[in-house]
Design a protein around this motif. Structure first.
Motif, PDB file in Angstrom:
ATOM      1  N   LEU A 162      22.682   6.408  19.038  1.00 36.93           N
ATOM      2  CA  LEU A 162      23.576   6.199  20.154  1.00 36.93           C
ATOM      3  C   LEU A 162      23.539   4.775  20.755  1.00 36.93           C
ATOM      4  N   PRO A 163      24.574   4.339  21.264  1.00 35.74           N
ATOM      5  CA  PRO A 163      24.483   3.157  22.123  1.00 35.74           C
ATOM      6  C   PRO A 163      23.856   3.261  23.606  1.00 35.74           C
ATOM      7  N   GLY A 164      23.447   2.426  24.054  1.00 37.47           N
ATOM      8  CA  GLY A 164      22.707   2.490  25.365  1.00 37.47           C
ATOM      9  C   GLY A 164      21.284   3.143  25.441  1.00 37.47           C
ATOM     10  N   VAL A 165      20.964   3.224  24.024  1.00 36.24           N
ATOM     11  CA  VAL A 165      19.591   4.003  23.793  1.00 36.24           C
ATOM     12  C   VAL A 165      18.745   2.789  23.102  1.00 36.24           C
ATOM     13  N   THR A 166      17.249   2.686  23.651  1.00 36.79           N
ATOM     14  CA  THR A 166      16.378   1.807  22.974  1.00 36.79           C
ATOM     15  C   THR A 166      15.704   2.663  21.930  1.00 36.79           C
ATOM     16  N   TYR A 167      15.613   2.007  20.740  1.00 38.88           N
ATOM     17  CA  TYR A 167      14.960   2.839  19.592  1.00 38.88           C
ATOM     18  C   TYR A 167      13.760   1.993  19.270  1.00 38.88           C
ATOM     19  N   PHE A 168      12.810   2.784  18.817  1.00 39.90           N
ATOM     20  CA  PHE A 168      11.531   2.149  18.154  1.00 39.90           C
ATOM     21  C   PHE A 168      11.332   2.688  16.491  1.00 39.90           C
ATOM     22  N   TYR A 169      11.324   1.732  15.778  1.00 40.08           N
ATOM     23  CA  TYR A 169      10.971   1.718  14.478  1.00 40.08           C
ATOM     24  C   TYR A 169       9.650   1.404  13.819  1.00 40.08           C
ATOM     25  N   SER A 170       8.871   2.293  13.494  1.00 41.49           N
ATOM     26  CA  SER A 170       7.398   2.040  13.381  1.00 41.49           C
ATOM     27  C   SER A 170       7.128   2.302  11.792  1.00 41.49           C
ATOM     28  N   VAL A 171       6.646   1.256  11.285  1.00 43.16           N
ATOM     29  CA  VAL A 171       6.188   0.944   9.892  1.00 43.16           C
ATOM     30  C   VAL A 171       4.666   1.346  10.098  1.00 43.16           C
ATOM     31  N   ASP A 172       4.175   2.565   9.478  1.00 44.21           N
ATOM     32  CA  ASP A 172       2.849   2.984   9.642  1.00 44.21           C
ATOM     33  C   ASP A 172       2.148   2.875   8.193  1.00 44.21           C
ATOM     34  N   THR A 173       0.907   2.920   8.410  1.00 46.99           N
ATOM     35  CA  THR A 173       0.318   2.884   6.987  1.00 46.99           C
ATOM     36  C   THR A 173      -0.399   4.167   6.801  1.00 46.99           C
ATOM     37  N   PHE A 174      -0.200   4.888   5.600  1.00 41.24           N
ATOM     38  CA  PHE A 174      -0.657   6.006   5.348  1.00 41.24           C
ATOM     39  C   PHE A 174      -1.971   5.690   4.202  1.00 41.24           C
ATOM     40  N   GLY A 223       0.883  -1.075  -0.044  1.00 34.67           N
ATOM     41  CA  GLY A 223      -0.062  -0.106  -0.051  1.00 34.67           C
ATOM     42  C   GLY A 223       0.921   1.377   0.022  1.00 34.67           C
ATOM     43  N   ASP A 224       1.048   2.170   0.940  1.00 32.60           N
ATOM     44  CA  ASP A 224       1.444   3.382   1.109  1.00 32.60           C
ATOM     45  C   ASP A 224       1.990   3.271   2.404  1.00 32.60           C
ATOM     46  N   ILE A 225       3.384   3.022   2.878  1.00 33.78           N
ATOM     47  CA  ILE A 225       3.760   3.293   4.080  1.00 33.78           C
ATOM     48  C   ILE A 225       4.715   4.482   4.493  1.00 33.78           C
ATOM     49  N   ASP A 226       4.740   5.011   5.594  1.00 35.14           N
ATOM     50  CA  ASP A 226       5.667   5.840   6.130  1.00 35.14           C
ATOM     51  C   ASP A 226       6.259   5.312   7.158  1.00 35.14           C
ATOM     52  N   THR A 227       7.476   5.435   7.510  1.00 29.06           N
ATOM     53  CA  THR A 227       8.168   5.018   8.580  1.00 29.06           C
ATOM     54  C   THR A 227       8.638   6.263   9.486  1.00 29.06           C
ATOM     55  N   TYR A 228       8.806   5.689  10.840  1.00 27.17           N
ATOM     56  CA  TYR A 228       9.277   6.714  11.601  1.00 27.17           C
ATOM     57  C   TYR A 228      10.314   6.422  12.797  1.00 27.17           C
ATOM     58  N   LEU A 229      11.367   6.991  12.997  1.00 25.81           N
ATOM     59  CA  LEU A 229      12.363   6.506  14.317  1.00 25.81           C
ATOM     60  C   LEU A 229      11.937   7.236  15.452  1.00 25.81           C
ATOM     61  N   LEU A 230      11.801   6.352  16.696  1.00 24.69           N
ATOM     62  CA  LEU A 230      11.723   7.003  17.971  1.00 24.69           C
ATOM     63  C   LEU A 230      12.627   6.576  18.799  1.00 24.69           C
ATOM     64  N   ASP A 231      13.122   7.850  19.659  1.00 23.40           N
ATOM     65  CA  ASP A 231      13.973   7.467  20.581  1.00 23.40           C
ATOM     66  C   ASP A 231      13.687   7.244  22.162  1.00 23.40           C
ATOM     67  N   GLY A 232      12.236   6.985  22.126  1.00 28.88           N
ATOM     68  CA  GLY A 232      11.570   6.845  23.533  1.00 28.88           C
ATOM     69  C   GLY A 232      10.248   6.153  23.197  1.00 28.88           C
ATOM     70  N   PRO A 233       9.384   5.589  23.995  1.00 26.46           N
ATOM     71  CA  PRO A 233       8.116   4.910  23.698  1.00 26.46           C
ATOM     72  C   PRO A 233       6.925   5.685  24.139  1.00 26.46           C
ATOM     73  N   GLY A 234       7.276   7.178  24.338  1.00 27.87           N
ATOM     74  CA  GLY A 234       6.057   7.826  25.070  1.00 27.87           C
ATOM     75  C   GLY A 234       4.543   8.136  23.918  1.00 27.87           C
TER      76      GLY A 234
END
Length: 318
Positions: A136-148, A92-103
């Motif tokens: 950066l080392p020591g940081v938990t990242y979140f990679y979100s594959v989202d549907t536009f 379909g049509d995906i957008d992707t986002y990088l997060l450095d926190g889960p809030g």
């Protein structure tokens, strides 16, 4: 649980305005933990196997976007790394986002929940490659594959889910190029892992910025992140201790690993601010200014306590 109806998907990303609670919790739902990653990682999946809990990504998108089901990965890295992405296929049509926190937060105007720690995006609208910047080392990242979707959830024509095939390239080496032979040394600008920013606000010409590690890894670039045509690099997690190099170019400057760049076509008076410290000067048309700065280890808790004790002793003797 896989949501396979538009009604269920529509309901999921709407938060409770009265209580500011989020459907599914107050943090991003992680669908797969990749653990410690390096090299090349291939992600193949479908957002139908995720959820619609993120209505938008604060600072990168807004409540007017029709973002439906997302599939979220979490991961860490062991060293300073640049994250490049390649879209191999999408249904379909995906957008992707990088997060450095889960809030997650709640937008009272729209009733949509939003990710509070979004730092970069690759929308793949016109290109199949993207760079999400420095990890950066020591940081938990979140990679979100989202549907536009061109239509909101529940509206005829909405496309709530999409398959995808994405490659993550984790780059750690700039090729070992020698440091630039000539540069302006800005000295120590920050402690390690303390957030700071770099900008060219109030410069007379259209600027572009690049940041390299000491090994020549092109860590981050920015064109128009600031007001008007000025540049801004925000380092929300700071940087590890070490030396770094900056390039201040004009419009259409191209940057590469190994301290590579091709000059732009403008010049004039510039104003470069690194963590609140400002350097001014003038660049000729087509010139690219090079700068070095240093990040030092943060003082340890014990050292700070010893320093505080020493100050107290001196005061008693005064």
């Amino acid at each position: 649980m896989i949501r396979n109806t538009a009604a269920a998907i529509a309901a999921a990303s709407v938060c409770s305005v009265a209580s500011a609670g989020i459907v599914g919790g107050t943090t991003v739902t992680v669908n797969e933990d990749l653990g410690l990653i390096s090299g090349t990682v291939n992600l193949v999946g479908d957002t139908a196997n995720g959820q619609d809990a993120i209505g938008f990504y604060d600072g990168l998108s807004d409540a007017s976007n029709n973002l439906l089901n997302e599939f979220v990965y979490s991961f860490t890295v062991s060293q300073l790394t640049r994250l490049d992405t390649v879209l191999n296929a999408q249904g379909g049509d995906i957008d992707t986002y990088l997060l450095d926190g889960p809030g997650l937060g709640c937008d009272p105007g729209s009733g949509k929940s939003f990710a509070t720690n979004a730092v970069a995006e690759s929308l793949f609208d016109f290109e199949t490659v993207g760079t999400l910047g420095l990890l950066l080392p020591g940081v938990t990242y979140f990679y979100s594959v989202d549907t536009f979707s061109s239509e909101a959830a529940g509206v005829p024509g909405a496309t709530p889910t999409s398959s995808y095939d994405i490659t993550l390239n984790l780059v750690t080496d700039g090729g070992g190029a020698p440091a630039p032979p000539s540069f302006t040394d800005l000295g120590v600008v920050a402690d390690a892992f303390v957030p700071f920013s770099i900008d060219t606000f109030d410069t007379e010409f259209d600027t572009e910025l690049a940041l390299w590690t000491a090994s020549g890894l092109l860590a981050q670039t920015n064109d128009d992140g600031g007001p008007s045509v000025q540049s801004l690099i925000e380092l929300g997690q700071g940087l590890p201790a070490g030396d770094y190099f900056l390039a201040l170019g004009s419009f259409d400057t191209e940057f590469a690993d190994g301290f590579g760049f091709t000059a732009g076509d403008e010049g004039g008076a510039f104003r470069l601010t690194v963590n609140g410290n400002t350097t001014t000067g003038t660049q000729a048309v087509g010139e690219t200014g090079l700068f070095r700065f240093t990040v030092v280890p943060a003082p340890s808790t014990a050292a700070l306590a010893l320093l505080a004790g020493g100050v107290a002793i001196r005061r008693r003797r005064a």
